[in-house]
Scaffold this motif. Structure first.
Motif, PDB file in Angstrom:
ATOM      1  N   TYR A 109       0.830  -1.204   0.000  1.00 19.28           N
ATOM      2  CA  TYR A 109       0.000   0.000   0.000  1.00 19.28           C
ATOM      3  C   TYR A 109       0.868   1.260   0.000  1.00 19.28           C
ATOM      4  CZ  TYR A 109      -4.677  -2.007   0.320  1.00 19.28           C
ATOM      5  OH  TYR A 109      -5.868  -2.644   0.027  1.00 19.28           O
ATOM      6  N   LYS A 110       1.996   1.220   0.707  1.00 20.05           N
ATOM      7  CA  LYS A 110       2.896   2.377   0.708  1.00 20.05           C
ATOM      8  C   LYS A 110       3.493   2.597  -0.680  1.00 20.05           C
ATOM      9  CE  LYS A 110       5.589   5.653   2.408  1.00 20.05           C
ATOM     10  NZ  LYS A 110       6.372   5.990   1.213  1.00 20.05           N
ATOM     11  N   GLU A 111       3.934   1.528  -1.325  1.00 21.20           N
ATOM     12  CA  GLU A 111       4.492   1.658  -2.675  1.00 21.20           C
ATOM     13  C   GLU A 111       3.426   2.102  -3.670  1.00 21.20           C
ATOM     14  OE1 GLU A 111       7.980  -1.776  -2.282  1.00 21.20           O
ATOM     15  OE2 GLU A 111       5.921  -2.326  -2.862  1.00 21.20           O
ATOM     16  N   LEU A 112       2.205   1.588  -3.521  1.00 16.63           N
ATOM     17  CA  LEU A 112       1.108   2.003  -4.393  1.00 16.63           C
ATOM     18  C   LEU A 112       0.831   3.496  -4.218  1.00 16.63           C
ATOM     19  CD1 LEU A 112      -1.185   1.297  -6.374  1.00 16.63           C
ATOM     20  CD2 LEU A 112      -2.595   0.677  -4.392  1.00 16.63           C
ATOM     21  N   HIS A 113       0.859   3.954  -2.989  1.00 18.36           N
ATOM     22  CA  HIS A 113       0.649   5.375  -2.702  1.00 18.36           C
ATOM     23  C   HIS A 113       1.694   6.225  -3.416  1.00 18.36           C
ATOM     24  CE1 HIS A 113       1.181   9.055  -0.202  1.00 18.36           C
ATOM     25  NE2 HIS A 113      -0.138   9.046  -0.217  1.00 18.36           N
ATOM     26  N   ASP A 114       2.939   5.816  -3.335  1.00 17.65           N
ATOM     27  CA  ASP A 114       4.015   6.589  -3.967  1.00 17.65           C
ATOM     28  C   ASP A 114       3.850   6.631  -5.483  1.00 17.65           C
ATOM     29  OD1 ASP A 114       5.035   6.942  -1.447  1.00 17.65           O
ATOM     30  OD2 ASP A 114       6.605   5.412  -1.646  1.00 17.65           O
ATOM     31  N   GLU A 115       3.543   5.484  -6.086  1.00 16.10           N
ATOM     32  CA  GLU A 115       3.405   5.412  -7.542  1.00 16.10           C
ATOM     33  C   GLU A 115       2.216   6.249  -8.028  1.00 16.10           C
ATOM     34  OE1 GLU A 115       5.399   4.154  -9.655  1.00 16.10           O
ATOM     35  OE2 GLU A 115       6.599   2.647  -8.625  1.00 16.10           O
ATOM     36  N   VAL A 116       1.097   6.139  -7.321  1.00 17.12           N
ATOM     37  CA  VAL A 116      -0.108   6.868  -7.730  1.00 17.12           C
ATOM     38  C   VAL A 116       0.097   8.373  -7.554  1.00 17.12           C
ATOM     39  CG1 VAL A 116      -2.541   7.286  -7.155  1.00 17.12           C
ATOM     40  CG2 VAL A 116      -1.678   4.945  -7.341  1.00 17.12           C
ATOM     41  N   CYS A 117       0.752   8.772  -6.478  1.00 14.11           N
ATOM     42  CA  CYS A 117       1.010  10.202  -6.256  1.00 14.11           C
ATOM     43  C   CYS A 117       1.881  10.789  -7.363  1.00 14.11           C
ATOM     44  CB  CYS A 117       1.690  10.405  -4.901  1.00 14.11           C
ATOM     45  SG  CYS A 117       0.567  10.256  -3.498  1.00 14.11           S
ATOM     46  N   ARG A 118       2.896  10.048  -7.773  1.00 13.21           N
ATOM     47  CA  ARG A 118       3.770  10.545  -8.852  1.00 13.21           C
ATOM     48  C   ARG A 118       3.011  10.604 -10.180  1.00 13.21           C
ATOM     49  NH1 ARG A 118       8.078   7.763  -6.049  1.00 13.21           N
ATOM     50  NH2 ARG A 118       7.640   5.834  -7.173  1.00 13.21           N
ATOM     51  N   MET A 119       2.203   9.565 -10.437  1.00 16.24           N
ATOM     52  CA  MET A 119       1.421   9.548 -11.668  1.00 16.24           C
ATOM     53  C   MET A 119       0.438  10.714 -11.689  1.00 16.24           C
ATOM     54  SD  MET A 119       1.093   7.559 -14.362  1.00 16.24           S
ATOM     55  CE  MET A 119       0.797   8.908 -15.462  1.00 16.24           C
ATOM     56  N   ALA A 120      -0.159  11.000 -10.549  1.00 16.41           N
ATOM     57  CA  ALA A 120      -1.099  12.120 -10.453  1.00 16.41           C
ATOM     58  C   ALA A 120      -0.399  13.441 -10.749  1.00 16.41           C
ATOM     59  CB  ALA A 120      -1.733  12.153  -9.058  1.00 16.41           C
ATOM     60  N   ASN A 121       0.826  13.568 -10.285  1.00 18.12           N
ATOM     61  CA  ASN A 121       1.568  14.802 -10.536  1.00 18.12           C
ATOM     62  C   ASN A 121       1.919  14.959 -12.011  1.00 18.12           C
ATOM     63  OD1 ASN A 121       4.561  16.180 -10.664  1.00 18.12           O
ATOM     64  ND2 ASN A 121       3.212  17.165  -9.168  1.00 18.12           N
ATOM     65  N   ILE A 122       2.228  13.842 -12.673  1.00 20.54           N
ATOM     66  CA  ILE A 122       2.516  13.887 -14.115  1.00 20.54           C
ATOM     67  C   ILE A 122       1.317  14.465 -14.862  1.00 20.54           C
ATOM     68  CG2 ILE A 122       2.889  12.470 -16.169  1.00 20.54           C
ATOM     69  CD1 ILE A 122       4.485  10.552 -14.366  1.00 20.54           C
ATOM     70  N   LEU A 123       0.127  14.010 -14.507  1.00 26.34           N
ATOM     71  CA  LEU A 123      -1.079  14.515 -15.165  1.00 26.34           C
ATOM     72  C   LEU A 123      -1.314  15.985 -14.817  1.00 26.34           C
ATOM     73  CD1 LEU A 123      -3.429  11.444 -14.561  1.00 26.34           C
ATOM     74  CD2 LEU A 123      -2.336  12.098 -16.716  1.00 26.34           C
ATOM     75  N   ARG A 124      -1.145  16.305 -13.548  1.00 28.04           N
ATOM     76  CA  ARG A 124      -1.416  17.667 -13.111  1.00 28.04           C
ATOM     77  C   ARG A 124      -0.470  18.667 -13.763  1.00 28.04           C
ATOM     78  NH1 ARG A 124      -1.284  18.675  -6.758  1.00 28.04           N
ATOM     79  NH2 ARG A 124       0.957  18.515  -7.198  1.00 28.04           N
TER      80      ARG A 124
END
Length: 659
Positions: A109-124
């Motif tokens: 869950y911690k690794e998923l959080h990190d990956e999703v947060c970075r992906m979200a920033n790419i879109l933003r």
């Protein structure tokens, strides 16, 4: 529609044997007091602003509106990830396994959080904002889950399109959703074949009127894609440069995603899923329907491009705090028919869910389930099937080889979760072959006749849901309220028309007999091809089958069976046909006028495993038809046409040019 022709087995008529008090109390409250019932369920998800307006519906002519948790504010990605970090940071959130078992990952869950947060920033950072659309065109890899959750995190609306879809179909979806960005990969894998995605993506964008501003491309090691300067972005480079992005506040009634499903006009329908109702329904279903606990391992063997993939690979297991399995392989030929059993054993799967067609494929190659004996399945508690009607022979085979509850349940892309099920977390009922059991809480199911009157037990009619449907169901179609009403609501005012036919027996068990289009009219008698498929499929030589109604000059329509034999069967086609004709006559009667059964090597199916019965009928009748973009292998249609022509059955002509 017709009254049942053959009897329900005697043992099922003992109504005292079925005690449904616990289920009945919960179900009755859900339909009589939906505000109170769903207010309680809503407390199980995390809200930024808790809702007070639970149900708000209007059935005014031309202005039908169904809203759940209207004043609530939340974030779906937060519910899937962030809220678990205090307790489950080091628990595996996603187990990914590729075609090759050595290609596996355990993502916490911690690794998923990190990956999703970075992906979200790419879109933003590429100017994707709340309410913008993002089209996801990826294979079954972890990045697909990251992309879905990243969109949810920033309030963007994701539209997942099955990886490898034909350019024309992808272009239609691009023009309808008008995405600001597209996320794709260099390739996908189909058995041992590498399928380059980038040429398909480029051609789709060339055909589309709408032009996405950005395309993020993941380079997979088995295939390199050429990037187009100014539009395409290398995924890995972008991820390495990204910083985390926080969750945004999203209204419960805001769209979470658009998921396209087939429409009768040829134009796909964009099913809209809201944020609030969806989150509540997903959380509720994991315990009430699937009887699974947080921390357990849940595997839905489907694809991200289908409703099952959205609901039960990504959202529901993660909202519930489970470990979800994401599998890129197939039930057979990766490398053999023991693949599913191996994956279940390797990852200690507790609850498994797939389509009946997957088990029919396994049964065909390993009819005695010898390969299953190689694996320790002691962790497995329940097997669920859905996506198509589970034929009794497949159900009985699964029950016999597994010794476990095998639970058929029925739902649609439109509902997003089960409408009829054996609610294993509420009260387990005896299984009736051919039935998905009873309506799920929140879904008041009725069987209506042509005039909209409710039919008594054991009479077949239109399966309808009294409005409003439970949270999580579609509130409308994307940018097409008029089509939403005409497709689902106008036929029977006050009801949602599912498009399926079926009946409810005297014990309240629901039998879904197939699409209304599959009910055929033989000399004035309306007969269900689903019933005939049950009977044909019960023959010991038959692995799977399809029964379709073809044109008949005298009777209007008549049924024809297409049969795939089990491996090793050598029965002559004529002998099999004679036996099946006799079987149908015995079980249904001469009125069915079943005269022909054609042995074929395989049946034409979509990639999700649904048999293309309408196309089979059109081939037999010599009608023009479109080759569905979702077909698993178009060459099968030539084989079907040859089978009809060889036997001089129907009016099958040459296939369309370009096949």
């Amino acid at each position: 529609m017709s009254e049942k022709i053959y009897d329900v087995p005697a043992e099922w008529s003992k109504r005292a044997w079925i005690d449904d008090a616990k289920y009945r109390e919960m179900y009755d409250r859900s339909v009589k007091d939906p505000n109170g019932f769903w207010a309680e369920q809503a407390k199980r998800v995390d809200w930024i602003k808790a809702p007070h307006k639970i149900e708000n519906v209007s059935f005014a002519p031309g202005n039908i509106s169904i809203k759940w948790f209207e004043d609530g504010v939340l974030n779906a990605a937060y519910n899937c990830i962030d809220r678990h970090l205090a307790k489950r940071a080091n628990q595996t959130a996603i187990i990914w396994e590729g075609d090759d078992p050595s290609q596996s990952k355990h993502i916490t869950y911690k690794e998923l959080h990190d990956e999703v947060c970075r992906m979200a920033n790419i879109l933003r950072t590429r100017n994707v904002k709340k309410g913008d659309r993002v089209t996801i065109y990826l294979p079954m890899i972890p990045e697909a889950a990251y992309a879905i959750l990243a969109c949810a995190r920033i309030g963007a609306i994701h539209s997942v399109v099955f990886g490898g879809f034909a350019p024309h179909e992808l272009a239609i979806r691009i023009d309808d959703a008008k995405p600001k960005a597209m996320l794709s990969a260099s390739c996908g894998i189909e058995f041992d074949k590498i399928v380059p995605y980038k040429p398909l993506l480029d051609e789709a964008i060339r055909q589309a009127s709408h032009q996405p501003e950005h395309c993020l491309i993941l380079q997979r090691p088995m295939c390199h894609a050429e990037l187009r300067t100014g539009r395409d972005v290398d995924w890995e480079t972008a991820v390495n440069q990204a910083i985390p992005a926080d969750c945004v506040e999203v209204a419960a009634t805001d769209p979470l995603y658009i998921l396209y499903t087939s429409g009768t006009t040829g134009k796909p329908k964009g099913i809209v899923r809201d944020n609030g109702g969806h989150a509540v329904a997903m959380k509720y279903s994991m315990k009430s329907v699937y009887n699974i606990e947080p921390g357990d391992v849940y595997w839905a063997a489907s694809d991200m491009g289908w409703a099952v993939g959205h609901s039960y690979i990504v959202y529901a297991p993660l909202i519930h705090g489970c470990t979800t399995v994401l599998f890129e392989g197939k039930p057979i030929r990766t490398p053999d028919a023991g693949t599913f059993w191996r994956v279940m054993a390797d990852h200690r799967v507790n609850v498994f869910f797939t389509a009946p067609t997957a088990f029919r494929a396994i049964k065909k190659e390993d009819p005695e389930a010898k390969l299953k004996g190689n694996y320790d399945l002691s962790a497995l508690k329940i097997i669920f099937v859905a996506g198509e009607r589970c034929d009794p022979p497949t159900l009985h085979w699964l029950q016999e080889i597994s010794g476990l509850p095998v639970i058929d349940h029925w739902w649609q892309t439109e509902s997003g979760w089960a409408m009829v099920a054996n609610m294993m977390g509420v009260e387990e009922f005896p299984v009736k072959a051919g039935s998905a059991t009873k309506p799920v809480c929140g879904y008041e199911l009725k069987i209506l006749d042509e005039s909209g009157q409710e039919l008594p037990a054991n009479q077949e009619g239109y399966v309808c849901i009294k409005l409003p449907m439970a949270p999580g169901s579609l509130p409308t179609l994307w940018n097409d309220d008029a089509r939403f009403r005409s497709s689902y609501l106008n036929r029977f005012p006050g009801y949602y028309l599912t498009g399926d036919g079926g009946y409810v027996d005297e014990d309240g068990y629901v039998f879904i007999m197939g699409r209304v289009d599959d009910v055929i009219n033989v000399a004035g008698h309306r007969l269900s091809t689903g019933e005939m498929e049950e009977i044909v499929g019960s023959h010991p030589s038959v692995a799977e089958c399809a029964v379709v109604g073809i044109a008949d000059e005298l009777r209007g329509q008549r049924p024809v069976g297409l049969v795939v034999l089990k491996d090793g069967q050598t029965i002559h086609e004529g002998d099999l046909e004679t036996q099946l004709v006799a079987l149908i006559r015995e079980k249904i009667g001469a009125v069915a006028y079943f005269r022909n059964a054609l042995v074929v090597k395989r049946l034409p199916k979509t990639r999700s495993g649904k048999i293309l019965r309408k196309v089979i009928r059109q081939i037999a009748d010599g009608e023009a038809y479109s080759i569905p973009s979702t077909i698993d292998d178009p060459a099968i249609l030539n084989e079907i046409a040859d089978a009809f022509q060889t036997r001089s059955i129907g009016n099958a002509f040459a296939l369309q040019e370009g096949l």
